[in-house]
Design an enzyme around this catalytic site. Structure first.
Site, PDB file in Angstrom:
ATOM      1  N   HIS A 179       0.847  -1.192   0.000  1.00 57.57           N
ATOM      2  CA  HIS A 179       0.000   0.000   0.000  1.00 57.57           C
ATOM      3  C   HIS A 179       0.881   1.241   0.000  1.00 57.57           C
ATOM      4  O   HIS A 179       1.866   1.317   0.724  1.00 57.57           O
ATOM      5  CB  HIS A 179      -0.902   0.023   1.243  1.00 57.57           C
ATOM      6  N   ARG A 237     -15.183  12.337   7.908  1.00 57.93           N
ATOM      7  CA  ARG A 237     -13.912  12.949   8.339  1.00 57.93           C
ATOM      8  C   ARG A 237     -13.498  14.067   7.385  1.00 57.93           C
ATOM      9  O   ARG A 237     -12.983  15.106   7.798  1.00 57.93           O
ATOM     10  CB  ARG A 237     -12.812  11.886   8.399  1.00 57.93           C
ATOM     11  N   SER A 256      -7.999   3.061   9.100  1.00 54.29           N
ATOM     12  CA  SER A 256      -8.672   3.130   7.797  1.00 54.29           C
ATOM     13  C   SER A 256      -7.876   2.332   6.758  1.00 54.29           C
ATOM     14  O   SER A 256      -8.424   1.487   6.034  1.00 54.29           O
ATOM     15  CB  SER A 256      -8.788   4.608   7.395  1.00 54.29           C
ATOM     16  N   LYS A 259      -8.711  -1.807   5.200  1.00 52.68           N
ATOM     17  CA  LYS A 259      -8.931  -2.120   3.785  1.00 52.68           C
ATOM     18  C   LYS A 259      -7.965  -3.198   3.305  1.00 52.68           C
ATOM     19  O   LYS A 259      -8.319  -4.064   2.514  1.00 52.68           O
ATOM     20  CB  LYS A 259      -8.812  -0.848   2.947  1.00 52.68           C
TER      21      LYS A 259
HETATM   22  N1  URA Z   1      -6.006   6.935   3.114  1.00 54.16           N
HETATM   23  C1  URA Z   1      -6.953   6.122   3.636  1.00 54.16           C
HETATM   24  O1  URA Z   1      -7.275   5.082   3.055  1.00 54.16           O
HETATM   25  N2  URA Z   1      -7.519   6.471   4.810  1.00 54.16           N
HETATM   26  C2  URA Z   1      -7.199   7.583   5.480  1.00 54.16           C
HETATM   27  O2  URA Z   1      -7.743   7.830   6.527  1.00 54.16           O
HETATM   28  C3  URA Z   1      -6.237   8.426   4.916  1.00 54.16           C
HETATM   29  C4  URA Z   1      -5.644   8.072   3.736  1.00 54.16           C
END
Ligand code: URA
Length: 431
Positions: A81, A167, A182, A186
């Site tokens: 990522h 947010r 966050s 994912k």
């Molecule tokens: N990228 C994300 O996937 N989540 C965040 O909170 C900030 C950047």
């Protein structure tokens, strides 16, 4: 349990798993309204979250939607990522490298928004490339080719989708525990057993300072420890565009230049080799990092990574002959109006200028022009004379004046000879 009590408790004390679940599930299923969730997020913003709370939040968000079932793969699933940057084509470069070394890549990737691009948009710059495959096609490609990348089709982490949108409009994006949970939710919902994080630092990155980037890295590595995922975080510089190409087809072309060995030295090669090597190590395909780095470099020099790239693109319907097809697009040159040495860039502005040329989305529904992009002709430390090229622009727009002005102003030129282009790798953090 009720939302007001939980918000009040968070002002002074840590929360339990059940209290966090009450808030996240309640917000996801619409029983908790925006105003209470906003207050909750702002409390977290100021009071922070303990490591236990951050890990629970991550787990609860993972459980809020679908999870990708990659049980058809026997190997360790290593994902990667990036926190996002300008000219960041590292995913395109490392995917065929690690796949050629036996690490299966089965990935759902996102599209770009704002000043950074998305891997799916870049792949779609190759004519015919399909980013929508059936589950069976996806699985077959991973089994037969060793790699498949598709767009987000499943309902992954709906809690994050909803909370992130809130947010964004309540000034609570830049909270380390919220960002860490966050991102990690994912990756875990996407099926990763192990994750290499490329955390960008600098003027084109989400994290502008090394201290904040390191805090984010440590938090994500610790979440990995708690949730039994191996995580390595690499802090890399984003104080100038990565490599020389920004824009979708431009970045595919630079990827090919790296994989064919045409491009031999570049910050984008350094970052890609490090990310791929850490993935090879996490995937148990090498005993130590030096051996992993050698395997990665060999896969480029012996052509196996490029062969895998061709196989992957062709298997998803892409026409490799189309990647040189940008002769018809208008080219303009931005020249320097002084002599000196390139000291730095406002990299976010470079990304924004490229988006304005048609390469990115300013709103979710904008259509991308795959041919739009820029070539960065001078990087930090380079000596330039008055009239030298700074950028070459490609666009189908009639008027590129705004982009040209932004690009001109994005470059800082100094009289000093002492400007050093530092290694793009700042630090590697693992558990
Ligand atoms: N990228 C994300 O996937 N989540 C965040 O909170 C900030 C950047």
């Amino acid at each position: 349990m009720n939302a007001v009590d939980i918000i009040n408790k968070k002002k002074n004390e840590n929360l339990t798993y059940d209290e966090i679940k009450y808030m996240v599930d309640g917000y996801t299923n619409d029983s908790i309204p925006d105003y209470q969730m906003s207050a909750f997020l702002m409390t977290i913003y100021f009071k922070g979250l303990s490591l236990d709370e951050t890990s629970w939040l991550t787990e609860i968000m993972v459980d809020s939607g679908d999870q990708i079932d990659l049980s058809f793969i026997d190997d360790v699933i290593v994902d990667k990522h990036s926190t996002g940057g300008v000219g960041d084509k590292v995913s395109l470069i490392i995917t065929p490298i690690v796949a050629s070394l036996g690490i299966p890549v089965a990935k759902m990737s996102g599209r770009g928004l704002g000043h950074t691009g998305g891997t799916v948009d870049k792949l779609e710059a190759i004519k015919g490339f399909k980013t929508e495959l059936s589950d069976k096609e996806f699985e077959d490609n991973v089994k037969n080719v060793g790699v498949s990348i598709i767009g987000q089709s499943k309902n992954l982490v709906p809690a994050d989708k909803k909370i992130y949108a809130l947010r964004d409009v309540t000034g609570t994006v830049d909270s380390i525990p919220l960002i860490a949970s966050s991102i990690m939710s994912k990756k875990i919902a996407g099926g990763a057993d192990a994750i290499v994080l490329d955390i960008k630092v600098g003027s084109g990155a989400f994290m502008k300072s090394e201290e904040r980037a390191e805090e984010l890295a440590n938090t994500m590595v610790s979440i990995g420890n708690k949730l039994k995922r191996k995580v390595v975080a690499i802090l890399t510089r984003m104080d100038q565009p990565l490599g020389n190409e920004v824009g979708n087809l431009n970045e595919v072309q630079e990827t090919i230049d790296v994989l064919t060995g045409k491009l031999k030295e570049s910050d984008v090669i350094d970052v890609s080799v490090e990310v791929a090597s850490q993935m090879v190590l996490l995937g148990n395909k090498a005993d130590n990092i030096d051996k992993a780095r050698q395997l990665v470099k060999d896969s480029i020099s012996n052509g196996k990574a490029y062969d895998k790239f061709n196989e992957f693109i062709t298997a998803q319907g892409g026409n490799m002959d189309s990647v040189t097809g940008n002769d018809n697009v208008k080219e303009l040159v931005v020249k320097s109006d002084k002599r000196g040495y390139i000291e730095g860039f406002d990299t976010q502005d470079v990304g924004h200028a490229t988006s304005l040329l048609g390469a990115g989305r300013l709103t979710k529904n904008d259509v991308i022009d795959p041919l739009a992009g820029i070539t960065v002709k001078a990087k930090i430390g380079d000596e330039i004379s008055k009239g030298d090229d700074l950028f070459v622009i490609r666009t189908n727009h009639d008027n590129a004046d705004d982009s040209i002005n932004i690009l001109k102003n994005s470059v800082r030129i100094s009289d000093s000879r002492d400007i050093v282009n530092k290694s793009p790798i700042i630090k590697i953090i693992s558990s």
